[in-house]
Write an enzyme that holds these catalytic residues in place. Sequence first.
Site, PDB file in Angstrom:
ATOM      1  N   HIS A   1      -0.012  -7.430   0.212  1.00 55.48           N
ATOM      2  CA  HIS A   1      -1.124  -6.782  -0.487  1.00 55.48           C
ATOM      3  C   HIS A   1      -2.325  -7.713  -0.336  1.00 55.48           C
ATOM      4  CE1 HIS A   1      -3.520  -5.555  -4.026  1.00 55.48           C
ATOM      5  NE2 HIS A   1      -2.797  -4.438  -4.084  1.00 55.48           N
TER       6      HIS A   1
ATOM      7  N   ASP B   1       4.420 -13.303  -4.722  1.00 54.75           N
ATOM      8  CA  ASP B   1       3.764 -12.158  -5.342  1.00 54.75           C
ATOM      9  C   ASP B   1       4.874 -11.217  -5.801  1.00 54.75           C
ATOM     10  OD1 ASP B   1       2.535  -9.816  -6.003  1.00 54.75           O
ATOM     11  OD2 ASP B   1       1.459  -9.579  -4.111  1.00 54.75           O
TER      12      ASP B   1
ATOM     13  N   LYS C   1       2.064  -2.859 -14.377  1.00 51.66           N
ATOM     14  CA  LYS C   1       3.023  -2.209 -13.481  1.00 51.66           C
ATOM     15  C   LYS C   1       4.423  -2.183 -14.093  1.00 51.66           C
ATOM     16  CE  LYS C   1       0.655  -3.689  -9.254  1.00 51.66           C
ATOM     17  NZ  LYS C   1      -0.020  -2.488  -8.772  1.00 51.66           N
TER      18      LYS C   1
ATOM     19  N   CYS D   1      -4.168  -1.099  -0.282  1.00 54.04           N
ATOM     20  CA  CYS D   1      -4.632  -2.504  -0.320  1.00 54.04           C
ATOM     21  C   CYS D   1      -3.772  -3.365   0.590  1.00 54.04           C
ATOM     22  CB  CYS D   1      -4.635  -3.077  -1.740  1.00 54.04           C
ATOM     23  SG  CYS D   1      -5.736  -2.218  -2.841  1.00 54.04           S
TER      24      CYS D   1
HETATM   25  N1  PLP Z   1       0.631  -7.442  -5.130  1.00 52.83           N
HETATM   26  C1  PLP Z   1       1.225  -6.273  -4.899  1.00 52.83           C
HETATM   27  C2  PLP Z   1       2.423  -6.217  -4.008  1.00 52.83           C
HETATM   28  C3  PLP Z   1       0.711  -5.114  -5.477  1.00 52.83           C
HETATM   29  O1  PLP Z   1       1.292  -3.936  -5.233  1.00 52.83           O
HETATM   30  C4  PLP Z   1      -0.425  -5.205  -6.308  1.00 52.83           C
HETATM   31  C5  PLP Z   1      -1.019  -4.007  -6.897  1.00 52.83           C
HETATM   32  O2  PLP Z   1      -0.853  -2.911  -6.412  1.00 52.83           O
HETATM   33  C6  PLP Z   1      -0.986  -6.468  -6.520  1.00 52.83           C
HETATM   34  C7  PLP Z   1      -0.430  -7.563  -5.923  1.00 52.83           C
HETATM   35  C8  PLP Z   1      -2.191  -6.648  -7.362  1.00 52.83           C
HETATM   36  O3  PLP Z   1      -1.931  -6.283  -8.671  1.00 52.83           O
HETATM   37  P1  PLP Z   1      -3.132  -6.302  -9.719  1.00 52.83           P
HETATM   38  O4  PLP Z   1      -4.153  -5.336  -9.212  1.00 52.83           O
HETATM   39  O5  PLP Z   1      -2.494  -5.876 -10.984  1.00 52.83           O
HETATM   40  O6  PLP Z   1      -3.637  -7.704  -9.758  1.00 52.83           O
END
Ligand code: PLP
Length: 419
Positions: free
Chosen positions: A132, A209, A235, A375
Site C-alpha cells: 500500500h 504493515d 479497519k 492505493c
Molecule cells: N496498509 C494497508 C495494507 C492498507 O490496506 C491501508 C488502508 O487501506 C493502509 C496501510 C493505510 O491505512 P490508514 O489509511 O488507516 O492509515
Amino acid sequence: MAIEQLATDILDGAALRADFPVFDRAHRSGQPLTFLDSAASAPKPRAVIEAVADAYGHHYANVHRGIYELSEDATARFEAARKAVAGFIGAPSDREVVFVRNATEGINLVAYSWGRTNIGPGDLILSTEMEHHANLVPWQQLAAESGATIEYVGITDDGHLDLDDLQLKLARGPRLLAVGHVSNALGTINPIEEISAMAHAAGAIVVLDAAQSVPHMPVDVVRLGIDFLALSGHKMLGPSGIGALWGRRELLEAMPPFMTGGSMISKVTLAGTTWAEVPLKFEAGTPAIAEAIGLHAAIDYLDAIGMENVRAHERFLFQHAWDALSAAPGVRLLGPASPDEHAAVISFVLDGVHPHDVATVFDGHGVAVRAGHHCAQPVMARYDLPATTRASFYVYNGLEDVERLLAAIRATRTLFGVG
Ligand code: PLP
C-alpha cells in the site's frame, strides 16, 4: 485446514449483522446492504458506538495531567485501551504501544524517527512492489532525503512475494525491510515469520504493515519476529482517528521524538527539553481519548468472537467466493488460489467492463465493493491493469453475500452485453 472442514462455517455472519446498526438503514437500491468493502474501513458494532458515546458522556477529561477524579478516570480508561492493544498483538509490554491516528502515521513515525537517525547516504532500504502507498511513499521520501537507495522486492505472476528476489536483495545488506502482512490489493498473506528471519539474518530490521492482518487473524509480534508493527483501528471495527504503532522497546527508547510539544516532555526549560519515557515520548499533544476507548471495545468484541474463529469464518467465505468466481465466465482473479495464502480480500477484473462501472452497477444491487488502484499503484502496474474491483469480507458477511456478489456480476455482464 482440510477442504472437508470447509463444509461448515464457524460464525453466523447474518446473526452478527444485528450488532451493526448500519445494516438497519435502507439502501437506495431497495436491497439489503451487502457490504464487501471492509478492507477500506469497517462498520462499527453497537458496543463500539456506545463505548465512544459513554466515554464522551461520562468519562471525558484530558489525560495524564488532571489531578482530579474525572481526569484520573479518563486516564485509566485510555491506558486500559493501550493494554488491550498490547494484549491483542502479543506485545511483551504496553509501554511498547504508541497511539497514533492510523497505520499511515505509525509507519511515518518509524520513517522519520528511526529512519532519519539510522539511515544515511549509500544505505539500502527495501520495500516491496506489493505495498500500500502507506508503506512505500514514506520510505521513498526517507531515501530521497537521506541519500539512501530504495529497492523493491518483486511479485510473482500468481501474487506471491518473490522470496528468491528478497534473498538476492537482502544479500546487499539493507538496513530495513518494510513489508505488508496482507496485501490490500491482492489479498496475499505473506509468510512473515520466514521473511523476518531472512531479514534479520541479513542485518535488516522489519517494519510490518499489519493494517489488513490484525483485524482478521491472530497476530503475535513476538512469534512473527518483527521490530515494528502498524495498525489502524477503523479497519478492526474501531473508530477512525486511532491506530497503534508497536515497536521493540530498545528501538523505541533509542529513537528521538517524531513530534514535539506538550505531553511528551519530562522537563522543559528555556535552555532545552528532556523527553518523557516511551510511549509518551511519541504522543505529543492531546490524544484521541474516546477513540482509544472505542478501540478497546472493538478489541473486546473481536476477542469475544475469537480471532481464530474470525480467520476460520473468513477462510470459509474466501474459499466459497474464490471457487464460485473462478467458475464464473469473464472473471479474472488476482492473487494466490490457496486459502492458506489468501485473506478474504478478492481482487478481480470483469472482462470488458471497467471496475468503476462494475462498482456502480453493483451498488444498484446493494453490493458495496471498492474499485480503483487501492492505493497500490505499483501492484496495478505489475499486472498491467488500470484498476480492479475488490470484494473484502468480515465477520458480518455470510454465504448470502457471496451469492449476491455473483448475482451482481451476472447482472453487470448482461447489462454490458458481455455475458
Ligand atoms: N496498509 C494497508 C495494507 C492498507 O490496506 C491501508 C488502508 O487501506 C493502509 C496501510 C493505510 O491505512 P490508514 O489509511 O488507516 O492509515
